[in-house]
Scaffold this motif. Sequence first.
Motif, PDB file in Angstrom:
ATOM      1  N   VAL A  20      -3.015  -6.432  -1.275  1.00  0.00           N
ATOM      2  CA  VAL A  20      -2.572  -5.444  -2.261  1.00  0.00           C
ATOM      3  C   VAL A  20      -3.590  -4.328  -2.429  1.00  0.00           C
ATOM      4  O   VAL A  20      -4.761  -4.579  -2.738  1.00  0.00           O
ATOM      5  CB  VAL A  20      -2.342  -6.128  -3.635  1.00  0.00           C
ATOM      6  N   ASP A  21      -3.134  -3.096  -2.244  1.00  0.00           N
ATOM      7  CA  ASP A  21      -3.966  -1.920  -2.496  1.00  0.00           C
ATOM      8  C   ASP A  21      -4.266  -1.822  -3.986  1.00  0.00           C
ATOM      9  O   ASP A  21      -3.399  -2.093  -4.825  1.00  0.00           O
ATOM     10  CB  ASP A  21      -3.199  -0.678  -2.023  1.00  0.00           C
ATOM     11  N   HIS A  22      -5.484  -1.450  -4.319  1.00  0.00           N
ATOM     12  CA  HIS A  22      -5.866  -1.297  -5.731  1.00  0.00           C
ATOM     13  C   HIS A  22      -5.184  -0.073  -6.349  1.00  0.00           C
ATOM     14  O   HIS A  22      -4.567  -0.152  -7.405  1.00  0.00           O
ATOM     15  CB  HIS A  22      -7.392  -1.153  -5.802  1.00  0.00           C
ATOM     16  N   MET A  23      -5.283   1.073  -5.644  1.00  0.00           N
ATOM     17  CA  MET A  23      -4.766   2.320  -6.195  1.00  0.00           C
ATOM     18  C   MET A  23      -3.352   2.586  -5.693  1.00  0.00           C
ATOM     19  O   MET A  23      -3.155   3.093  -4.587  1.00  0.00           O
ATOM     20  CB  MET A  23      -5.686   3.482  -5.794  1.00  0.00           C
ATOM     21  N   LEU A  24      -2.375   2.258  -6.520  1.00  0.00           N
ATOM     22  CA  LEU A  24      -0.972   2.499  -6.195  1.00  0.00           C
ATOM     23  C   LEU A  24      -0.418   3.452  -7.251  1.00  0.00           C
ATOM     24  O   LEU A  24      -0.840   3.399  -8.404  1.00  0.00           O
ATOM     25  CB  LEU A  24      -0.175   1.186  -6.249  1.00  0.00           C
ATOM     26  N   ASP A  53       0.859  -1.187   0.000  1.00  0.00           N
ATOM     27  CA  ASP A  53       0.000   0.000   0.000  1.00  0.00           C
ATOM     28  C   ASP A  53       0.892   1.232   0.000  1.00  0.00           C
ATOM     29  O   ASP A  53       1.958   1.218   0.615  1.00  0.00           O
ATOM     30  CB  ASP A  53      -0.928   0.001   1.242  1.00  0.00           C
ATOM     31  N   ASP A  54       0.454   2.284  -0.690  1.00  0.00           N
ATOM     32  CA  ASP A  54       1.242   3.521  -0.703  1.00  0.00           C
ATOM     33  C   ASP A  54       0.902   4.406   0.496  1.00  0.00           C
ATOM     34  O   ASP A  54       1.563   5.418   0.718  1.00  0.00           O
ATOM     35  CB  ASP A  54       1.020   4.302  -2.006  1.00  0.00           C
ATOM     36  N   ASP A  55      -0.130   4.030   1.261  1.00  0.00           N
ATOM     37  CA  ASP A  55      -0.505   4.781   2.462  1.00  0.00           C
ATOM     38  C   ASP A  55       0.152   4.107   3.674  1.00  0.00           C
ATOM     39  O   ASP A  55      -0.216   2.993   4.039  1.00  0.00           O
ATOM     40  CB  ASP A  55      -2.029   4.773   2.591  1.00  0.00           C
TER      41      ASP A  55
HETATM   42 MG    MG Z   1      -3.430   3.655  -2.497  1.00  0.00          MG
END
Ligand code: MG
Length: 121
Positions: A52-56, A8-10
């Motif tokens: 896995v995060d969808h929005m990366l 995740d990017d967060d």
């Molecule tokens: Mg994200």
Amino acid sequence: MAHVLAVDDDPDILELVALKLRSAGHTVTTAGSGERARDVLAAHPDIELAVVDHMLPGMTGVDLVRALRAEGSALRVLMLTARSQERDLVGGFSAGVDDYLTKPFSPRELAVRVRALLDRR
Ligand SMILES: [Mg+2]
């Protein structure tokens, strides 16, 4: 118990996922991007499941899963998404996603879904 990768990017979500899955007894490695996730998976062949995060940024979660499946990976994948539209769900499943969880998610439900996917092995 298994070695799990969280992508995740967060950083707050990453910490929440890692904390919950570690408390459930799993070993957790984290990655902040799809590109980094591919490096981690190459270095740790014992990883059995990825959250896995969808929005990366860059490679999306779906891009990552599609690339892994193209290489023949049998990694179990639970995707985290804030986008619950049917179109995205269909795209994710056809790319090889095993299960979905919509943000904001319950940490308890995350742990239960991870357990269920691992039990399928
Ligand atoms: Mg994200």
